[in-house]
Design an enzyme around this catalytic site. Structure first.
Site, PDB file in Angstrom:
ATOM      1  N   LYS A  51       0.807  -1.198   0.000  1.00  0.00           N
ATOM      2  CA  LYS A  51       0.000   0.000   0.000  1.00  0.00           C
ATOM      3  C   LYS A  51       0.849   1.260   0.000  1.00  0.00           C
ATOM      4  CE  LYS A  51      -2.964  -2.162   3.337  1.00  0.00           C
ATOM      5  NZ  LYS A  51      -3.451  -2.034   4.741  1.00  0.00           N
ATOM      6  N   ASP A 108       7.572   3.317  -2.642  1.00  0.00           N
ATOM      7  CA  ASP A 108       7.684   4.310  -1.580  1.00  0.00           C
ATOM      8  C   ASP A 108       9.113   4.389  -1.042  1.00  0.00           C
ATOM      9  OD1 ASP A 108       7.495   1.767  -0.463  1.00  0.00           O
ATOM     10  OD2 ASP A 108       6.061   2.314   1.091  1.00  0.00           O
ATOM     11  N   ASP A 111      14.503  -0.337   1.183  1.00  0.00           N
ATOM     12  CA  ASP A 111      15.148  -0.540   2.477  1.00  0.00           C
ATOM     13  C   ASP A 111      16.202  -1.637   2.305  1.00  0.00           C
ATOM     14  OD1 ASP A 111      15.340  -0.048   5.276  1.00  0.00           O
ATOM     15  OD2 ASP A 111      14.057  -1.751   5.699  1.00  0.00           O
ATOM     16  N   LYS A 139      17.078   4.077   1.394  1.00  0.00           N
ATOM     17  CA  LYS A 139      17.923   3.929   2.594  1.00  0.00           C
ATOM     18  C   LYS A 139      19.051   2.973   2.243  1.00  0.00           C
ATOM     19  CE  LYS A 139      14.470   3.669   6.258  1.00  0.00           C
ATOM     20  NZ  LYS A 139      13.971   2.780   7.311  1.00  0.00           N
ATOM     21  N   PHE A 160      13.474   5.306  10.978  1.00  0.00           N
ATOM     22  CA  PHE A 160      12.159   4.877  10.527  1.00  0.00           C
ATOM     23  C   PHE A 160      11.314   6.092  10.187  1.00  0.00           C
ATOM     24  CE2 PHE A 160       7.987   2.908  10.585  1.00  0.00           C
ATOM     25  CZ  PHE A 160       8.252   1.724   9.914  1.00  0.00           C
ATOM     26  N   ASP A 167       3.676   3.874   6.636  1.00  0.00           N
ATOM     27  CA  ASP A 167       2.948   3.629   7.877  1.00  0.00           C
ATOM     28  C   ASP A 167       3.825   3.095   9.000  1.00  0.00           C
ATOM     29  OD1 ASP A 167       3.323   1.029   6.595  1.00  0.00           O
ATOM     30  OD2 ASP A 167       2.012   0.266   8.176  1.00  0.00           O
ATOM     31  N   ARG A 173      -0.257   7.099   7.505  1.00  0.00           N
ATOM     32  CA  ARG A 173      -0.134   7.177   6.039  1.00  0.00           C
ATOM     33  C   ARG A 173      -0.657   8.512   5.501  1.00  0.00           C
ATOM     34  NH1 ARG A 173       1.144   2.023   4.032  1.00  0.00           N
ATOM     35  NH2 ARG A 173       0.200   0.259   5.121  1.00  0.00           N
TER      36      ARG A 173
END
Ligand code: IMP
Ligand code: MG
Length: 183
Positions: A51, A108, A111, A139, A160, A167, A173
């Site tokens: 999402k 989005d 990582d 990141k 984070f 989220d 979000r």
């Protein structure tokens, strides 16, 4: 009863704004113009991974000025230890036949890189005309697999983040900016 000027637990965990609405908007405008120039006259499909990327997708597709299609997929990766199994389970697949398109994956955040490297394997097997990745955030210090996005709008250190689609336990979000999350 809670006092009006007292911060809630929810609000307190939004530690600080890391990337403002204005900074995000400017970076997306630039990325949209670059994508528009690169794919002019070509069948383009923007693919968002749900999402987390839904807000970025909504803004990026409006910054892309050439005709294009959009589609969504939802995927989960399974791992043995820290090694990617290369097995990604699609919980919601694309509607489009990617063979007919130049595909740009809209993500989005990258990582560890495991989810995207699995999704790329899977989509490559479907033989799109070409395949690239644009990510809002990167990141690189967290990477566990060798993966590099073709375009990363912001590179951030290892903390984070929440907001703008991202989220923490499904909350935050809706924040219009990217914030650092924490105690
Ligand atoms: P990875 O690159 O396979 O490790 O997975 C990346 C996914 O983990 C992203 O698409 C996000 O859904 C989630 N994620 C990673 N870092 C963060 C973060 O700082 N905030 C919120 N979600 C994150
Ligand atoms: Mg994601």
């Amino acid at each position: 009863m809670q006092m009006k000027n007292e911060m809630t637990e929810y609000e307190r965990k939004i530690k600080r704004v890391a990337i403002s609405e204005e900074e995000i908007a400017a970076a997306i405008k630039k990325a949209g113009a670059e994508i528009s120039a690169e794919y002019e006259g070509k069948p383009l499909l923007l693919v968002s991974i749900l999402k987390g990327a839904f807000v970025f997708m909504a803004d990026l597709c409006r910054a892309v000025t050439i005709p294009h299609d959009i589609d969504f997929m939802c995927a989960k990766s399974y791992y043995a230890g820290t090694e990617s199994s290369g097995v990604v389970k699609i919980t919601m697949d694309l509607v489009h036949e990617v063979k007919d398109y130049h595909v740009v994956i809209v993500e989005d955040i990258v990582d560890t890189g495991r989810t995207l490297s699995d999704i790329i394997k899977l989509l490559k097997a479907r033989e799109p005309l070409s395949l690239k990745v644009v990510t809002l955030l990167d990141k690189p210090s967290r990477r566990l697999v060798d993966f590099k996005a073709d375009k990363a709008l912001f590179t951030i250190p290892d903390f984070f983040v929440i907001g703008y689609g991202l989220d923490c336990d499904e909350k935050y979000r809706n924040l219009p900016y990217i914030a650092e999350y924490g105690e």
